[in-house]
Design a protein around this motif. Structure first.
Motif, PDB file in Angstrom:
ATOM      1  N   PRO A 145       0.820  -1.220   0.000  1.00 29.25           N
ATOM      2  CA  PRO A 145       0.000   0.000   0.000  1.00 29.25           C
ATOM      3  C   PRO A 145       0.851   1.265   0.000  1.00 29.25           C
ATOM      4  CG  PRO A 145      -0.792  -1.575   1.638  1.00 29.25           C
ATOM      5  CD  PRO A 145       0.538  -2.075   1.164  1.00 29.25           C
ATOM      6  N   GLN A 146       0.361   2.283  -0.703  1.00 27.24           N
ATOM      7  CA  GLN A 146       1.052   3.564  -0.787  1.00 27.24           C
ATOM      8  C   GLN A 146       0.172   4.648  -0.160  1.00 27.24           C
ATOM      9  OE1 GLN A 146       2.030   4.378  -4.867  1.00 27.24           O
ATOM     10  NE2 GLN A 146       2.908   2.353  -5.226  1.00 27.24           N
ATOM     11  N   LEU A 147       0.725   5.389   0.775  1.00 25.92           N
ATOM     12  CA  LEU A 147      -0.007   6.466   1.428  1.00 25.92           C
ATOM     13  C   LEU A 147       0.209   7.771   0.683  1.00 25.92           C
ATOM     14  CD1 LEU A 147      -1.621   7.569   3.915  1.00 25.92           C
ATOM     15  CD2 LEU A 147       0.613   8.038   4.943  1.00 25.92           C
ATOM     16  N   SER A 148      -0.865   8.509   0.423  1.00 24.54           N
ATOM     17  CA  SER A 148      -0.781   9.835  -0.186  1.00 24.54           C
ATOM     18  C   SER A 148      -1.621  10.804   0.628  1.00 24.54           C
ATOM     19  CB  SER A 148      -1.306   9.820  -1.628  1.00 24.54           C
ATOM     20  OG  SER A 148      -0.543   8.973  -2.444  1.00 24.54           O
ATOM     21  N   ILE A 149      -1.123  12.015   0.786  1.00 31.33           N
ATOM     22  CA  ILE A 149      -1.903  13.096   1.384  1.00 31.33           C
ATOM     23  C   ILE A 149      -1.918  14.212   0.351  1.00 31.33           C
ATOM     24  CG2 ILE A 149      -2.104  14.727   3.283  1.00 31.33           C
ATOM     25  CD1 ILE A 149      -0.486  12.651   4.962  1.00 31.33           C
ATOM     26  N   ASP A 150      -3.053  14.355  -0.317  1.00 29.76           N
ATOM     27  CA  ASP A 150      -3.114  15.265  -1.454  1.00 29.76           C
ATOM     28  C   ASP A 150      -4.583  15.505  -1.790  1.00 29.76           C
ATOM     29  OD1 ASP A 150      -2.415  16.826  -3.645  1.00 29.76           O
ATOM     30  OD2 ASP A 150      -0.946  15.374  -4.396  1.00 29.76           O
ATOM     31  N   MET A 151      -4.815  16.304  -2.829  1.00 32.46           N
ATOM     32  CA  MET A 151      -6.173  16.532  -3.296  1.00 32.46           C
ATOM     33  C   MET A 151      -6.750  15.240  -3.863  1.00 32.46           C
ATOM     34  SD  MET A 151      -6.118  20.321  -5.058  1.00 32.46           S
ATOM     35  CE  MET A 151      -4.849  19.896  -6.240  1.00 32.46           C
ATOM     36  N   VAL A 152      -8.052  15.050  -3.652  1.00 32.98           N
ATOM     37  CA  VAL A 152      -8.717  13.821  -4.103  1.00 32.98           C
ATOM     38  C   VAL A 152      -8.447  13.554  -5.586  1.00 32.98           C
ATOM     39  CG1 VAL A 152     -10.965  12.737  -4.501  1.00 32.98           C
ATOM     40  CG2 VAL A 152     -10.525  13.948  -2.359  1.00 32.98           C
ATOM     41  N   GLY A 153      -8.588  14.592  -6.405  1.00 37.46           N
ATOM     42  CA  GLY A 153      -8.399  14.417  -7.837  1.00 37.46           C
ATOM     43  C   GLY A 153      -7.004  13.920  -8.175  1.00 37.46           C
ATOM     44  N   ALA A 154      -5.991  14.460  -7.482  1.00 33.14           N
ATOM     45  CA  ALA A 154      -4.616  14.052  -7.746  1.00 33.14           C
ATOM     46  C   ALA A 154      -4.357  12.635  -7.271  1.00 33.14           C
ATOM     47  CB  ALA A 154      -3.653  15.015  -7.059  1.00 33.14           C
ATOM     48  N   VAL A 155      -4.877  12.296  -6.093  1.00 36.61           N
ATOM     49  CA  VAL A 155      -4.676  10.954  -5.527  1.00 36.61           C
ATOM     50  C   VAL A 155      -5.266   9.896  -6.447  1.00 36.61           C
ATOM     51  CG1 VAL A 155      -5.446   9.432  -3.673  1.00 36.61           C
ATOM     52  CG2 VAL A 155      -4.524  11.679  -3.113  1.00 36.61           C
ATOM     53  N   ILE A 156      -6.520  10.106  -6.845  1.00 35.75           N
ATOM     54  CA  ILE A 156      -7.206   9.096  -7.653  1.00 35.75           C
ATOM     55  C   ILE A 156      -6.638   9.051  -9.068  1.00 35.75           C
ATOM     56  CG2 ILE A 156      -9.439   8.486  -8.674  1.00 35.75           C
ATOM     57  CD1 ILE A 156     -10.730   9.393  -6.048  1.00 35.75           C
ATOM     58  N   SER A 157      -6.328  10.210  -9.625  1.00 39.29           N
ATOM     59  CA  SER A 157      -5.763  10.232 -10.980  1.00 39.29           C
ATOM     60  C   SER A 157      -4.426   9.511 -11.029  1.00 39.29           C
ATOM     61  CB  SER A 157      -5.589  11.674 -11.458  1.00 39.29           C
ATOM     62  OG  SER A 157      -6.836  12.311 -11.565  1.00 39.29           O
ATOM     63  N   PHE A 158      -3.595   9.708  -9.998  1.00 39.09           N
ATOM     64  CA  PHE A 158      -2.297   9.036  -9.965  1.00 39.09           C
ATOM     65  C   PHE A 158      -2.480   7.526  -9.906  1.00 39.09           C
ATOM     66  CE2 PHE A 158       0.993   6.991  -7.394  1.00 39.09           C
ATOM     67  CZ  PHE A 158       2.100   7.234  -8.194  1.00 39.09           C
TER      68      PHE A 158
END
Length: 216
Positions: A145-158
């Protein structure tokens, strides 16, 4: 020919909810051990939504969230996200580490806090994936698993960069987490399970409810 979303009905969603509740039970046991306090988890709703609706559920494309992403490999490949609001993420950090963290644009969480969120994501995603694998009898394996703290759009798009042209829908498993001391307060997150296109058919057929069988 009905669209894919029109071919999914309440029977399919009820079975997915049952899978989710069993996964939540496993996760609650693991979290209770980790936190050394009684934790209960429920799945109030399961539904299938478009990508745009998925981002809206997480607060909109520009909302900053804590998200754990993993790829599912095996007989029904796909992607999985677990998304928490920052307030809820910070609550769990405090429960797990004692740290009182606040995220802002100029500083991120300390390493211990990040590790705690990764462990939370490991437990929850692993519990749901194990439940789905047990129910379907399919061999399913999670990536790290990879943790991201960012805008929803950026997290899901990535996370969906390679899939954006071929996958249009996500299974949303709402997750309500209750502490035993205060059952009136729940901390709500969303699981987004995004099977690769052919995997939807594989999962439902393995659950004993082929998509077309209940739509004739």
């Amino acid at each position: 020919m009905p669209s894919f979303i029109e071919r999914i009905n309440s029977i399919h969603l009820d079975i997915l909810k049952e899978v989710g509740n069993i996964g939540a039970g496993h996760a609650a046991t693991a979290l209770s051990t980790l936190l050394d306090r009684k934790v209960d988890m429920k799945v109030p709703d399961v539904r299938i939504v478009s990508f745009d609706e998925m981002m809206d559920l997480a607060g909109g494309p520009e909302n900053i969230v804590a998200s754990v992403f993993l790829r599912i490999e095996g007989e029904a490949p796909g992607s999985m996200f677990f998304v928490l609001s920052l307030n809820q993420a910070e609550h769990f950090i405090k429960l797990m580490t004692g740290l009182d963290c606040k995220y802002n644009n100029y500083s991120t969480y300390p390493e211990l806090a990040v590790s705690a969120l990764q462990e939370l994501g490991n437990i929850l995603s692993g519990s749901y994936l194990s439940s789905l694998s047990d129910f379907t009898q399919l061999n399913l394996y999670p990536s790290v698993p990879q943790l991201s703290i960012d805008m929803v759009g950026a997290v899901i798009s990535f996370g969906l960069l390679e899939l954006s042209q071929v996958s249009d829908f996500a299974i949303v498993i709402d997750t309500a987490i209750f502490e035993e001391e205060d059952k009136n307060e729940s901390f709500d997150g969303h699981f987004f399970l995004i099977p690769d296109p052919a995997s939807f058919e594989t999962i439902f057929a393995s659950l004993g409810v082929p998509i077309d069988e209940y739509n004739n």
